[in-house]
Design an enzyme around this catalytic site. Structure first.
Site, PDB file in Angstrom:
ATOM      1  N   HIS A   1     104.818 -28.380   5.673  1.00 33.30           N
ATOM      2  CA  HIS A   1     103.480 -27.858   5.921  1.00 33.30           C
ATOM      3  C   HIS A   1     103.003 -27.010   4.744  1.00 33.30           C
ATOM      4  CE1 HIS A   1     100.614 -25.316   8.575  1.00 33.30           C
ATOM      5  NE2 HIS A   1     100.043 -26.464   8.270  1.00 33.30           N
TER       6      HIS A   1
ATOM      7  N   GLU B   1     102.629 -32.079   3.268  1.00 31.16           N
ATOM      8  CA  GLU B   1     101.283 -31.911   3.819  1.00 31.16           C
ATOM      9  C   GLU B   1     100.496 -30.927   2.973  1.00 31.16           C
ATOM     10  OE1 GLU B   1      98.190 -29.879   6.317  1.00 31.16           O
ATOM     11  OE2 GLU B   1      99.985 -29.020   5.392  1.00 31.16           O
TER      12      GLU B   1
ATOM     13  N   ASP C   1      96.066 -29.409   2.331  1.00 28.37           N
ATOM     14  CA  ASP C   1      94.664 -29.394   2.755  1.00 28.37           C
ATOM     15  C   ASP C   1      93.806 -29.585   1.512  1.00 28.37           C
ATOM     16  OD1 ASP C   1      95.178 -27.976   5.592  1.00 28.37           O
ATOM     17  OD2 ASP C   1      96.290 -26.900   4.042  1.00 28.37           O
TER      18      ASP C   1
ATOM     19  N   HIS D   1      93.941 -24.209   1.620  1.00 26.28           N
ATOM     20  CA  HIS D   1      93.800 -24.286   3.074  1.00 26.28           C
ATOM     21  C   HIS D   1      92.457 -23.748   3.567  1.00 26.28           C
ATOM     22  CE1 HIS D   1      94.149 -22.763   7.243  1.00 26.28           C
ATOM     23  NE2 HIS D   1      94.826 -23.887   7.425  1.00 26.28           N
TER      24      HIS D   1
ATOM     25  N   GLU E   1      95.151 -33.315   4.774  1.00 26.98           N
ATOM     26  CA  GLU E   1      94.123 -32.937   5.754  1.00 26.98           C
ATOM     27  C   GLU E   1      92.807 -32.741   5.016  1.00 26.98           C
ATOM     28  OE1 GLU E   1      93.049 -29.845   9.392  1.00 26.98           O
ATOM     29  OE2 GLU E   1      95.040 -29.803   8.483  1.00 26.98           O
TER      30      GLU E   1
END
Length: 484
Positions: free
Chosen positions: A257, A284, A286, A299, A360
């Site tokens: 993450h 992962e 963003d 993020h 994301e």
């Protein structure tokens, strides 16, 4: 290439190394199945095969992709090879969107197609086709199908043998959570034969033989990483937890993450590199699009929390963001001069370590630019390892309109309507916070053939509980590993 070959789509996903991609010229790519490299691999032994017949075979199972940049009002496009007109062997894409044969374009002749309307200058047009001017005979088709079936069977047998070997290696170990030291280990109540634990103070590994704890492996935690005592301890624990996860499941994939964000500041190149070195199956991140069209990894909606700058990402230029320094995040004092990475830099790290790029996508209006991320992944050879995490149905629907095959992780609920929507998207994983995962939820999604991913957990016990519920992907902050 937008969609190499409908007939072999599943094989591309499951066995990507069974195809050889050859760049013929700028904008032209051939995709050749490796089992059709020479006649002896395809045609039955003793069958006479002449060169012309075998060339016809290769042409019928090889897809060619040709990309054009249209001139103003251009409608006619010429191909470098011929295809069979009227046989459904030509697909045309405009800016990544598939066009309808006979409506949006016409198969003019074996080396040409014509669009129904002229294009703006610079519009990207892609033609994907079987470069075959003659069809195969029925007997040769049967031999090709038999050869392909034999290849699939051989691959399945190899996978089964590998699974059996992995199972044999872990059959005698039942991994449990680590303990602080040998005293704590000996104080455990009712250990079971084959229980295996690591002591944090020395890193040594012990197995319970039914009457006592037996040392089976020694380890010096300081040898794992000399960067810092705190980081050394974290890495040592991760090395052990990787073994725990591998022994618990052969299916679940672990994604780091925001990178290894409990070792280095989140969404930084250091965190991404650590995640790759620690063996995560995926990393992962963003991403937001700057005012000048550059995708960056951060993020929050603003740069305030994690950098020495201020402002909303989408309102800032990439030049300004690149001038900032990361000053927030775990262990930030150990890293000098960290910058906000671009999405391209992140993808290159994922490619380096053969990790899934789990991205994301954030920002109002991002759906209009999703094709840029997909194109970037294709250019970097990361398309088959790209997973796009999408939070709303409108963006997920827009993504499916431009690409049917890229994997989506859709943040969703547990209702039947949510299940129906995710199933309708196709190639989509249902993503939800770990507290929403129950055996009944897992069963309801798996019954429809929908994998599950989850996030938000922070302890080993929470992850082990999720493993017992058979989730497919775990996006973890503090623990992880690869179970490839």
């Amino acid at each position: 290439m937008t969609d190499y070959n409908i007939e072999y789509k599943d094989h591309i996903v499951e066995n990507p190394n069974r195809f050889r991609q050859t760049v013929v010229a700028p904008g032209i790519v051939d995709l050749v199945p490796i089992w059709v490299e020479n006649p002896s691999q395809v045609i039955q032994e003793g069958t006479p095969v002449n060169a012309d017949l075998f060339d016809k075979l290769r042409a019928n199972v090889t897809r060619r992709s040709e990309t054009f940049a249209a001139t103003a009002s251009q409608t006619v496009f010429n191909l470098t090879k011929a295809y069979l007109v009227g046989q459904g062997r030509l697909d045309v894409y405009i800016s990544g969107v598939k066009q309808r044969s006979g409506i949006d374009f016409t198969e003019t002749n074996p080396t040409r197609f014509t669009l129904s309307e002229g294009l703006d200058a610079g519009t990207v047009v892609e033609a994907v086709y079987f470069s075959a001017s003659q069809a195969l005979s029925e007997d040769l088709i049967e031999q090709v199908q038999a050869a392909e079936a034999a290849t699939i069977a051989a691959n399945d047998a190899a996978d089964e043998a590998n699974d059996a070997a992995t199972g044999a290696l872990t059959a005698n170990l039942n991994w449990k959570e680590p303990v602080n030291n040998l005293t704590a280990l000996n104080a455990l109540a009712s250990p079971q034969a084959r229980d295996t634990r690591q002591t944090k103070d020395t890193g040594n590994v012990y197995r319970y033989d039914g009457s006592a704890w037996v040392l089976i492996q020694t380890m010096d935690p300081n040898a794992i990483n000399a960067l810092d005592t705190r980081i050394t301890t974290q890495l040592a624990e991760k090395a052990n937890q990787l073994q725990v996860y591998m022994s618990q499941s052969n299916a679940t994939r672990y994604f780091a993450h925001r990178g290894a964000s409990n070792v280095a500041p989140e969404n930084t190149m250091a965190a991404f590199e650590f995640a790759g070195e620690l063996g995560f199956a995926g990393i992962e991140t963003d991403t937001w699009r700057t005012s000048d069209g550059v995708w960056v990894c951060i993020h929050d909606e603003t740069v305030d929390r994690t950098t020495n700058g201020t402002g909303t990402v989408t309102a800032l230029t990439s030049t300004y963001i690149n001038s900032l320094t990361i000053d927030g995040g775990l262990n930030v004092a150990l890293y000098d001069g960290l910058k906000v990475p671009t999405l391209e830099q992140y993808m290159r790290v994922c490619k380096k370590y053969n990790c899934v790029a789990a991205v994301e996508v954030k920002g109002t209006g991002a759906s209009a630019y999703l094709h840029e991320i997909i194109d970037m992944a294709r250019e970097l050879g990361m398309y088959n390892q790209l997973h796009l995490i999408i939070g709303d149905q409108a963006t997920a629907t827009a993504l499916r309109a431009i690409d049917k095959n890229v994997i989506i992780h859709h943040l969703t609920g547990t209702s039947q309507a949510s299940i129906d929507f995710v199933k309708g998207l196709g190639n989509t994983v249902a993503a939800m916070v770990y507290t929403a995962i129950t055996p009944a939820v897992v069963e309801s999604f798996h019954a429809e053939g929908i994998p599950l991913s989850t996030y938000g957990m922070s302890t080993l016990s929470q992850i082990l509980e999720l493993l017992s519920k058979n989730v497919d992907f775990i996006i973890a902050d503090n623990h992880g590993g690869d179970v490839k």
